[in-house]
Write a protein that holds these residues in place. Structure first.
Motif, PDB file in Angstrom:
ATOM      1  N   GLY A 262       0.828  -1.194   0.000  1.00  0.00           N
ATOM      2  CA  GLY A 262       0.000   0.000   0.000  1.00  0.00           C
ATOM      3  C   GLY A 262       0.860   1.240   0.000  1.00  0.00           C
ATOM      4  O   GLY A 262       2.082   1.161   0.000  1.00  0.00           O
ATOM      5  N   GLY A 263       0.187   2.375  -0.014  1.00  0.00           N
ATOM      6  CA  GLY A 263       0.926   3.622  -0.012  1.00  0.00           C
ATOM      7  C   GLY A 263       0.025   4.809  -0.203  1.00  0.00           C
ATOM      8  O   GLY A 263      -1.205   4.700  -0.147  1.00  0.00           O
ATOM      9  N   ARG A 264       0.650   5.930  -0.463  1.00  0.00           N
ATOM     10  CA  ARG A 264      -0.056   7.201  -0.553  1.00  0.00           C
ATOM     11  C   ARG A 264      -0.761   7.374  -1.897  1.00  0.00           C
ATOM     12  O   ARG A 264      -0.238   6.983  -2.938  1.00  0.00           O
ATOM     13  CB  ARG A 264       0.927   8.329  -0.292  1.00  0.00           C
ATOM     14  CG  ARG A 264       1.351   8.342   1.178  1.00  0.00           C
ATOM     15  CD  ARG A 264       2.590   9.184   1.419  1.00  0.00           C
ATOM     16  NE  ARG A 264       2.994   9.135   2.813  1.00  0.00           N
ATOM     17  CZ  ARG A 264       3.731   8.176   3.352  1.00  0.00           C
ATOM     18  NH1 ARG A 264       4.129   7.152   2.633  1.00  0.00           N
ATOM     19  NH2 ARG A 264       4.068   8.231   4.626  1.00  0.00           N
ATOM     20  N   VAL A 265      -1.906   8.010  -1.830  1.00  0.00           N
ATOM     21  CA  VAL A 265      -2.738   8.252  -3.010  1.00  0.00           C
ATOM     22  C   VAL A 265      -2.123   9.379  -3.839  1.00  0.00           C
ATOM     23  O   VAL A 265      -1.707  10.406  -3.305  1.00  0.00           O
ATOM     24  CB  VAL A 265      -4.175   8.623  -2.586  1.00  0.00           C
ATOM     25  CG1 VAL A 265      -5.049   8.905  -3.790  1.00  0.00           C
ATOM     26  CG2 VAL A 265      -4.768   7.504  -1.745  1.00  0.00           C
TER      27      VAL A 265
ATOM     28  N   THR B 215      -8.319   6.994  -7.585  1.00  0.00           N
ATOM     29  CA  THR B 215      -9.198   6.562  -6.501  1.00  0.00           C
ATOM     30  C   THR B 215      -8.377   5.765  -5.493  1.00  0.00           C
ATOM     31  O   THR B 215      -7.250   5.331  -5.786  1.00  0.00           O
ATOM     32  CB  THR B 215     -10.346   5.686  -7.027  1.00  0.00           C
ATOM     33  OG1 THR B 215      -9.784   4.454  -7.512  1.00  0.00           O
ATOM     34  CG2 THR B 215     -11.134   6.392  -8.134  1.00  0.00           C
ATOM     35  N   MET B 216      -8.959   5.551  -4.349  1.00  0.00           N
ATOM     36  CA  MET B 216      -8.280   4.761  -3.325  1.00  0.00           C
ATOM     37  C   MET B 216      -8.023   3.342  -3.847  1.00  0.00           C
ATOM     38  O   MET B 216      -6.942   2.788  -3.623  1.00  0.00           O
ATOM     39  CB  MET B 216      -9.104   4.734  -2.040  1.00  0.00           C
ATOM     40  CG  MET B 216      -9.265   6.096  -1.393  1.00  0.00           C
ATOM     41  SD  MET B 216      -7.725   6.771  -0.777  1.00  0.00           S
ATOM     42  CE  MET B 216      -7.872   6.419   0.952  1.00  0.00           C
ATOM     43  N   GLN B 217      -8.992   2.747  -4.531  1.00  0.00           N
ATOM     44  CA  GLN B 217      -8.800   1.388  -5.046  1.00  0.00           C
ATOM     45  C   GLN B 217      -7.715   1.361  -6.120  1.00  0.00           C
ATOM     46  O   GLN B 217      -6.891   0.444  -6.147  1.00  0.00           O
ATOM     47  CB  GLN B 217     -10.111   0.812  -5.589  1.00  0.00           C
ATOM     48  CG  GLN B 217      -9.966  -0.638  -6.018  1.00  0.00           C
ATOM     49  CD  GLN B 217     -11.287  -1.310  -6.285  1.00  0.00           C
ATOM     50  OE1 GLN B 217     -12.294  -1.005  -5.662  1.00  0.00           O
ATOM     51  NE2 GLN B 217     -11.295  -2.249  -7.216  1.00  0.00           N
ATOM     52  N   GLN B 218      -7.682   2.354  -6.989  1.00  0.00           N
ATOM     53  CA  GLN B 218      -6.626   2.425  -7.999  1.00  0.00           C
ATOM     54  C   GLN B 218      -5.257   2.517  -7.326  1.00  0.00           C
ATOM     55  O   GLN B 218      -4.291   1.884  -7.762  1.00  0.00           O
ATOM     56  CB  GLN B 218      -6.842   3.625  -8.929  1.00  0.00           C
ATOM     57  CG  GLN B 218      -8.003   3.465  -9.875  1.00  0.00           C
ATOM     58  CD  GLN B 218      -8.382   4.770 -10.576  1.00  0.00           C
ATOM     59  OE1 GLN B 218      -8.120   5.870 -10.081  1.00  0.00           O
ATOM     60  NE2 GLN B 218      -9.023   4.641 -11.737  1.00  0.00           N
ATOM     61  N   CYS B 219      -5.172   3.304  -6.261  1.00  0.00           N
ATOM     62  CA  CYS B 219      -3.931   3.432  -5.509  1.00  0.00           C
ATOM     63  C   CYS B 219      -3.512   2.077  -4.928  1.00  0.00           C
ATOM     64  O   CYS B 219      -2.345   1.689  -5.029  1.00  0.00           O
ATOM     65  CB  CYS B 219      -4.093   4.457  -4.390  1.00  0.00           C
ATOM     66  SG  CYS B 219      -2.692   4.533  -3.256  1.00  0.00           S
ATOM     67  N   ALA B 220      -4.451   1.371  -4.330  1.00  0.00           N
ATOM     68  CA  ALA B 220      -4.138   0.080  -3.714  1.00  0.00           C
ATOM     69  C   ALA B 220      -3.584  -0.906  -4.750  1.00  0.00           C
ATOM     70  O   ALA B 220      -2.603  -1.608  -4.488  1.00  0.00           O
ATOM     71  CB  ALA B 220      -5.381  -0.492  -3.036  1.00  0.00           C
ATOM     72  N   VAL B 221      -4.197  -0.944  -5.923  1.00  0.00           N
ATOM     73  CA  VAL B 221      -3.732  -1.840  -6.987  1.00  0.00           C
ATOM     74  C   VAL B 221      -2.355  -1.399  -7.484  1.00  0.00           C
ATOM     75  O   VAL B 221      -1.431  -2.212  -7.612  1.00  0.00           O
ATOM     76  CB  VAL B 221      -4.762  -1.897  -8.140  1.00  0.00           C
ATOM     77  CG1 VAL B 221      -4.191  -2.629  -9.348  1.00  0.00           C
ATOM     78  CG2 VAL B 221      -6.057  -2.556  -7.664  1.00  0.00           C
ATOM     79  N   ARG B 222      -2.181  -0.111  -7.750  1.00  0.00           N
ATOM     80  CA  ARG B 222      -0.895   0.413  -8.238  1.00  0.00           C
ATOM     81  C   ARG B 222       0.226   0.122  -7.249  1.00  0.00           C
ATOM     82  O   ARG B 222       1.305  -0.347  -7.624  1.00  0.00           O
ATOM     83  CB  ARG B 222      -0.992   1.927  -8.488  1.00  0.00           C
ATOM     84  CG  ARG B 222       0.357   2.547  -8.882  1.00  0.00           C
ATOM     85  CD  ARG B 222       0.290   4.057  -9.006  1.00  0.00           C
ATOM     86  NE  ARG B 222      -0.248   4.740  -7.844  1.00  0.00           N
ATOM     87  CZ  ARG B 222       0.423   4.957  -6.708  1.00  0.00           C
ATOM     88  NH1 ARG B 222       1.664   4.525  -6.558  1.00  0.00           N
ATOM     89  NH2 ARG B 222      -0.153   5.607  -5.704  1.00  0.00           N
TER      90      ARG B 222
END
Length: 172
Positions: A55-58, A63-70
């Motif tokens: 995980g990490g910073r947006v 979106t939060m989900q896009q951030c989680a996947v990235r």
């Protein structure tokens, strides 16, 4: 005690979380399948040396989900699939730093796990999660993550020490 420390309450109930604004927004993502959970040994940044989820910073515009996947792709080389919202965490540190995080769970991934300069991926059996190597808040909210019950958590930390917490099941 410095002035910022004096301004931060040590109790969760002393903060108006409806008006509270975090310093940063971030994500965590956990792949859970076949009685195991994919965790990482964090090699740098906040929580360096601890076991956590990718995980990490947006970044702006995602979106939060896009951030989680990235972040999962960047940290351990795989793309999570079957991604679902799991819960929201609010962390206030006595030094003034505040972090709001959305937690996601995934049922699988595509690609091959790799070690990067950020993280070493490792599978753990659900009944052998290494809580003693994780943040102090994890044992409090992980049962909700593992059961699939959406949750909301509020935490006060002084560096690595959890001073107070509240976790409740939520509507998501």
């Amino acid at each position: 005690m410095t002035a910022p420390e004096a301004a931060i309450p040590a109790r969760v109930d002393a903060i108006d979380w409806k008006t509270w604004q975090p310093t940063e927004d971030a994500t965590l993502l956990f792949v859970i399948r076949d009685g195991s959970i994919l965790l990482i040994h964090k090699l740098r940044g906040l929580g360096k040396g601890k076991i956590n989820g990718p995980g990490g910073r947006v970044e702006p515009g995602e979106t939060m989900q896009q951030c989680a996947v990235r972040e999962t792709e960047e940290e351990i080389g795989v793309t999570p699939t079957g991604v679902e919202y799991a819960g929201r965490l609010h962390f206030q540190f006595v030094d003034g730093y505040g972090l709001r995080g959305e937690v996601f769970r995934a049922s699988n991934f595509t690609g091959e796990l790799i070690e990067t300069d950020e993280a070493i991926p490792e599978w753990f059996a659900i009944d052998a999660i290494p809580y003693d190597r994780m943040w102090a808040d994890d044992p409090v909210w992980f049962p909700h993550l593992l059961s699939g019950t959406p949750f909301t958590g509020h935490f006060i930390f002084d560096d690595d020490t959890m001073l107070d917490h509240r976790v409740v099941a939520s509507e998501g």
